[in-house]
Motif scaffolding. Structure first.
Motif, PDB file in Angstrom:
ATOM      1  N   ASN A   1     -36.053   4.018  -6.249  1.00  0.00           N
ATOM      2  CA  ASN A   1     -36.181   2.713  -5.597  1.00  0.00           C
ATOM      3  C   ASN A   1     -35.130   1.731  -6.096  1.00  0.00           C
ATOM      4  O   ASN A   1     -34.550   0.976  -5.315  1.00  0.00           O
TER       5      ASN A   1
ATOM      6  N   ARG B   1     -28.579  -0.491  -0.794  1.00  0.00           N
ATOM      7  CA  ARG B   1     -28.825  -1.278   0.425  1.00  0.00           C
ATOM      8  C   ARG B   1     -28.002  -2.545   0.424  1.00  0.00           C
ATOM      9  O   ARG B   1     -27.574  -3.033   1.458  1.00  0.00           O
TER      10      ARG B   1
ATOM     11  N   ASN C   1     -42.474   6.894   4.555  1.00  0.00           N
ATOM     12  CA  ASN C   1     -42.104   6.064   3.412  1.00  0.00           C
ATOM     13  C   ASN C   1     -43.332   5.457   2.758  1.00  0.00           C
ATOM     14  O   ASN C   1     -44.454   5.641   3.220  1.00  0.00           O
TER      15      ASN C   1
ATOM     16  N   GLY D   1     -43.908   6.132  -2.760  1.00  0.00           N
ATOM     17  CA  GLY D   1     -43.446   6.030  -4.145  1.00  0.00           C
ATOM     18  C   GLY D   1     -44.293   5.097  -4.987  1.00  0.00           C
ATOM     19  O   GLY D   1     -44.714   5.447  -6.093  1.00  0.00           O
TER      20      GLY D   1
ATOM     21  N   MET E   1     -35.579  -6.484  -9.528  1.00  0.00           N
ATOM     22  CA  MET E   1     -36.936  -6.000  -9.738  1.00  0.00           C
ATOM     23  C   MET E   1     -37.014  -5.350 -11.120  1.00  0.00           C
ATOM     24  O   MET E   1     -36.095  -4.644 -11.523  1.00  0.00           O
TER      25      MET E   1
HETATM   26  N1  LIG Z   1     -36.821  -1.828  -6.861  1.00  0.00           N
HETATM   27  C1  LIG Z   1     -36.970  -2.223  -5.587  1.00  0.00           C
HETATM   28  N2  LIG Z   1     -36.206  -3.188  -5.071  1.00  0.00           N
HETATM   29  C2  LIG Z   1     -36.346  -3.591  -3.794  1.00  0.00           C
HETATM   30  N3  LIG Z   1     -37.244  -3.060  -2.951  1.00  0.00           N
HETATM   31  C3  LIG Z   1     -38.040  -2.076  -3.392  1.00  0.00           C
HETATM   32  C4  LIG Z   1     -37.959  -1.598  -4.730  1.00  0.00           C
HETATM   33  N4  LIG Z   1     -38.898  -0.631  -4.878  1.00  0.00           N
HETATM   34  C5  LIG Z   1     -39.512  -0.498  -3.706  1.00  0.00           C
HETATM   35  N5  LIG Z   1     -39.003  -1.358  -2.796  1.00  0.00           N
HETATM   36  C6  LIG Z   1     -39.432  -1.544  -1.392  1.00  0.00           C
HETATM   37  O1  LIG Z   1     -40.743  -1.053  -1.234  1.00  0.00           O
HETATM   38  C7  LIG Z   1     -40.776  -0.029  -0.254  1.00  0.00           C
HETATM   39  C8  LIG Z   1     -41.792   1.032  -0.609  1.00  0.00           C
HETATM   40  O2  LIG Z   1     -41.335   1.781  -1.725  1.00  0.00           O
HETATM   41  P1  LIG Z   1     -41.943   3.190  -2.024  1.00  0.00           P
HETATM   42  O3  LIG Z   1     -43.423   3.080  -2.066  1.00  0.00           O
HETATM   43  O4  LIG Z   1     -41.286   3.729  -3.227  1.00  0.00           O
HETATM   44  O5  LIG Z   1     -41.605   4.090  -0.767  1.00  0.00           O
HETATM   45  P2  LIG Z   1     -40.212   4.420  -0.083  1.00  0.00           P
HETATM   46  O6  LIG Z   1     -39.148   4.128  -1.079  1.00  0.00           O
HETATM   47  O7  LIG Z   1     -40.352   5.848   0.271  1.00  0.00           O
HETATM   48  O8  LIG Z   1     -40.169   3.559   1.130  1.00  0.00           O
HETATM   49  C9  LIG Z   1     -39.357   0.490  -0.166  1.00  0.00           C
HETATM   50  O9  LIG Z   1     -39.072   1.028   1.086  1.00  0.00           O
HETATM   51  C10 LIG Z   1     -38.551  -0.767  -0.454  1.00  0.00           C
HETATM   52  O10 LIG Z   1     -38.387  -1.524   0.721  1.00  0.00           O
END
Ligand SMILES: Nc1ncnc2c1ncn2[C@@H]1O[C@H](COP(=O)(O)OP(=O)(O)O)[C@@H](O)[C@H]1O
Ligand SMILES: Nc1ncnc2c1ncn2[C@@H]1O[C@H](COP(=O)(O)OP(=O)(O)O)[C@@H](O)[C@H]1O
Lengths: 143, 113, 143, 113
Positions: free
Chosen positions: C49, C56, C103, C106, C125
């Motif tokens: 992430n 991104r 998605n 995580g 984050m």
């Molecule tokens: N460290 C981070 N910084 C910014 N956005 C994050 C971060 N971790 C997670 N996200 C946001 O939260 C969403 C969900 O994350 P996650 O549950 O890991 O599933 P996935 O990555 O498969 O979408 C991500 O799609 C992203 O938009």
């Protein structure tokens, strides 16, 4: 490509971790197994020296390893400490060395295993070593 | 990631089998073991390094220290090593001229030096 | 004890290195094999992430993992990025989740595997996870 | 550190054997393989994960994507997995309710769902 960095507290228990991390990164960069052995030993030597330099001066600051492929078929590892630094001994012939000394072998090994190595004094000591990724550039014995 | 040490008598020799990684973190155990053996009167030592996975200058230094110790009792310290990667560091440091190095334990035990 | 730090360029090729390094450090701290599996997955998720957040936004800065044993029988891993950050979704029951979403798994896994986890917004984050070193404190499923 | 993918026909099923690590770096290969298989008309897929050493949410997402693909052709996608550490992440994410998961390939091939 930017380097990966590993920051280690000055504790000798972490020398094995340093070897492993650098070795895995170099393998990913395509380094041949035999060459990885040279890299592992040289990294172990320089990391041991950096950690010992902090311990001798009771410095809690981390020692920093930075490593990654160079653009030109080599893999570079820089090991930086903030200890007292030292003047690397001149390159000497083995024959002149007193075999009964238990110290002073580390720098000889680094010189013998790396393609090239720079010892630089900055905030402390910075040791930069380069290793050919394939076997052709295998470092010559440094004497 | 660990160091293993085992010793046994073979005739008039003492075989010390070293396994795993010998570095600055683990080498003190090897040093202690050699000091202990010599203290107990083992002066003809064969260090079997067949199972050593990693050895750096700290380990070399400990072996040199062991050699000095047994020599002060007119003893000997020889090595069994058949791994090119380890032989290489003995060559680079010139220590192939200092230690008798054998390919196999049998060879080391037959050597009458 | 001070933490070990691993600084990774924002490239997904390094997620495996992150897993390995943290796992080896946790094993050295005495973590049981089964628990190491939980740790490995949670570290993989949070590192993925963080790296994706930098990608991104085309940020070349490294993401930083800091980890080590806590004083109290746990092993802590903090993963910090300087990306846009996000609001972690509320804890929801599995049954309400649309299974066909590919998605969003995580964060569920991190919550389910770690003893506890904090999501904090700083420069980007910061995700701080703790894991019991033995098995007794095995994190409950986070729902 | 690598992903291995091998498929073969077993009666009316296609068995895709996955080995190694499935993470954000390697998962695109698994996704491509599933897209390719479905594109070639393989709609009854058994993914054999016996040799998977690591799987995280990116891998789970790819499997969900595969399931959607075969379902749109009235097909099926079932899993063979006997490793507790991997079953655990299917449970935590609720995906045990979505995929038929079998202990062994035989069991998966006998299942007539
Ligand atoms: N460290 C981070 N910084 C910014 N956005 C994050 C971060 N971790 C997670 N996200 C946001 O939260 C969403 C969900 O994350 P996650 O549950 O890991 O599933 P996935 O990555 O498969 O979408 C991500 O799609 C992203 O938009
Ligand atoms: N990073 C360093 N900072 C300060 N002194 C160093 C450093 N590296 C090496 N040295 C000095 O150089 C000496 C020789 O180092 P080396 O050849 O590795 O052998 P050893 O560490 O076994 O003595 C060390 O004893 C130490 O005094």
């Amino acid at each position: 490509m930017t380097d990966v960095e590993l920051h280690l507290p000055p504790d000798v228990r972490y020398v094995g971790l340093a070897r492993l991390v650098v070795m895995v990164a170099a393998r990913q960069a395509g380094m041949a197994d035999e060459r990885l052995e040279d890299l592992k030993i040289a990294v172990s030597e320089a990391t041991t020296n950096a950690i010992n330099a902090h311990r001798r001066t009771a410095k809690p600051a981390p020692v920093v390893l930075a490593f990654g492929p160079t653009g030109s078929g080599q893999f570079a590892v820089t090991i930086a400490d903030t200890g007292p630094g030292f003047e690397p001994p001149p390159l000497e012939a083995h024959s002149s060395r007193d075999w009964s000394l238990e110290n002073g072998l580390g720098v000889t090994l680094i010189r013998g295993l790396a393609d090239d190595v720079e010892f630089r004094r900055e905030a402390g000591m910075v040791v930069k070593m380069r290793f050919s990724v394939d076997l052709t550039g295998d470092g010559a014995v440094g004497d | 990631m660990e160091l293993t040490l085992n010793h046994r008598k073979e005739g008039d020799r003492t075989v010390l089998e070293v396994g795993g990684e010998v570095d600055v973190y683990t080498a003190p155990k090897l040093r202690e073991k050699l000091v202990e053996l010599v203290g107990e009167g083992h002066y003809q030592i064969v260090v079997d390094m067949t199972k050593v996975e990693f050895l750096d200058s700290t380990g070399l230094g400990v072996l040199v220290g062991g050699l000095k110790r047994v020599r002060s009792h007119d003893g000997s310290l020889s090595l069994v090593c058949n791994q090119e990667r380890i032989l290489k560091i003995f060559r680079i440091t010139g220590l192939t001229k200092v230690f008798p190095i054998h390919d196999s334990l049998d060879e080391a035990l037959q050597d009458s030096e």
